[in-house]
Design a protein around this motif. Sequence first.
Motif, PDB file in Angstrom:
ATOM      1  N   ALA A  68     -28.803  20.100  65.348  1.00 35.24           N
ATOM      2  CA  ALA A  68     -27.599  20.338  66.144  1.00 35.24           C
ATOM      3  C   ALA A  68     -27.539  21.772  66.652  1.00 35.24           C
ATOM      4  O   ALA A  68     -26.817  22.060  67.600  1.00 35.24           O
ATOM      5  CB  ALA A  68     -26.353  20.033  65.311  1.00 35.24           C
ATOM      6  N   ASN A  70     -29.086  24.910  68.530  1.00 33.57           N
ATOM      7  CA  ASN A  70     -30.080  25.275  69.531  1.00 33.57           C
ATOM      8  C   ASN A  70     -29.996  26.786  69.741  1.00 33.57           C
ATOM      9  O   ASN A  70     -28.950  27.295  70.145  1.00 33.57           O
ATOM     10  CB  ASN A  70     -29.822  24.528  70.841  1.00 33.57           C
ATOM     11  N   SER A  87     -26.173  27.613  70.671  1.00 33.28           N
ATOM     12  CA  SER A  87     -25.212  26.525  70.843  1.00 33.28           C
ATOM     13  C   SER A  87     -25.318  25.569  69.667  1.00 33.28           C
ATOM     14  O   SER A  87     -26.372  25.421  69.063  1.00 33.28           O
ATOM     15  CB  SER A  87     -25.448  25.775  72.158  1.00 33.28           C
ATOM     16  N   ILE A  88     -24.188  24.957  69.348  1.00 32.76           N
ATOM     17  CA  ILE A  88     -24.129  23.953  68.286  1.00 32.76           C
ATOM     18  C   ILE A  88     -23.445  22.720  68.854  1.00 32.76           C
ATOM     19  O   ILE A  88     -22.363  22.804  69.417  1.00 32.76           O
ATOM     20  CB  ILE A  88     -23.352  24.468  67.059  1.00 32.76           C
ATOM     21  N   ASP A  89     -24.107  21.579  68.719  1.00 31.43           N
ATOM     22  CA  ASP A  89     -23.546  20.310  69.166  1.00 31.43           C
ATOM     23  C   ASP A  89     -22.794  19.675  67.996  1.00 31.43           C
ATOM     24  O   ASP A  89     -23.400  19.140  67.067  1.00 31.43           O
ATOM     25  CB  ASP A  89     -24.664  19.384  69.655  1.00 31.43           C
ATOM     26  N   CYS A  93     -23.608  17.463  64.508  1.00 33.64           N
ATOM     27  CA  CYS A  93     -23.481  18.196  63.241  1.00 33.64           C
ATOM     28  C   CYS A  93     -22.863  17.318  62.156  1.00 33.64           C
ATOM     29  O   CYS A  93     -21.871  16.637  62.385  1.00 33.64           O
ATOM     30  CB  CYS A  93     -22.638  19.450  63.448  1.00 33.64           C
ATOM     31  N   ARG A 137     -24.250  12.996  75.497  1.00 37.35           N
ATOM     32  CA  ARG A 137     -23.638  14.081  74.739  1.00 37.35           C
ATOM     33  C   ARG A 137     -22.331  14.481  75.390  1.00 37.35           C
ATOM     34  O   ARG A 137     -22.249  14.622  76.612  1.00 37.35           O
ATOM     35  CB  ARG A 137     -24.553  15.302  74.692  1.00 37.35           C
ATOM     36  N   ARG A 139     -19.913  17.201  76.364  1.00 37.36           N
ATOM     37  CA  ARG A 139     -19.979  18.651  76.586  1.00 37.36           C
ATOM     38  C   ARG A 139     -18.855  19.393  75.857  1.00 37.36           C
ATOM     39  O   ARG A 139     -19.004  20.548  75.511  1.00 37.36           O
ATOM     40  CB  ARG A 139     -19.900  18.968  78.084  1.00 37.36           C
ATOM     41  N   ILE A 142     -20.003  20.680  72.427  1.00 40.92           N
ATOM     42  CA  ILE A 142     -21.084  21.668  72.353  1.00 40.92           C
ATOM     43  C   ILE A 142     -20.484  23.043  72.611  1.00 40.92           C
ATOM     44  O   ILE A 142     -20.026  23.330  73.709  1.00 40.92           O
ATOM     45  CB  ILE A 142     -22.199  21.361  73.377  1.00 40.92           C
ATOM     46  N   THR A 144     -20.915  27.260  72.586  1.00 39.36           N
ATOM     47  CA  THR A 144     -21.958  28.265  72.760  1.00 39.36           C
ATOM     48  C   THR A 144     -21.401  29.664  72.570  1.00 39.36           C
ATOM     49  O   THR A 144     -20.203  29.899  72.720  1.00 39.36           O
ATOM     50  CB  THR A 144     -22.563  28.182  74.175  1.00 39.36           C
TER      51      THR A 144
END
Length: 183
Positions: A68, A70, A87-89, A93, A137, A139, A142, A144
């Motif tokens: 999760a 990036n 970034s973390i989704d 997670c 996904r 947005r 996510i 950042t």
Amino acid sequence: MSALSNTGGGILKGMRLTFKHLFRPWITVQYPEEKLTMSKRIRGTQVIWVKETCIACLACARTCPVKAINMEVSRGEDRKLKVDHMSIDFGLCVFCGLCVESCPTKTSIYMGYGYETTTYRCTNVEKAEGQSRSECRCRELILTGDELAPSATRVLSGYDRPDAAEKLAEQTLLINKKGYFER
């Protein structure tokens, strides 16, 4: 006849138990109007990243079991690693806390204290050609860079961080609540 007595006996046992619990203190919380203070060591539904202390080692991204996190890293002019993009989704997670435990600085990534981050519906969907709806996904999930930084709404949890736990309020326990008739 024995089947009838067995059924009646079971109903009586159930009614006796119900009557016994009728006069116990009421401990139900009327959420969201009434909220309890969570444990200091809660693994909330937030991950907080402090850019200033991050050494760009990618340990958090490597230990994430669902990938999760990036992180894009490059070398700066002083030949040290720096984070270009993080970034973390949160749709991926699982909030396991492995990223927090693997951080060598112990001051760059934290679990958050918040647990109310759900939304009713995603309005900004990222879909590539050929993807099914389940592979898309959202947005909005996510986050950042600066969105991951600590703020008034993104407070550090005491999970794996005793220094942060000292600053948090004591947990509210249901057992200390007033009874049903004492509201």
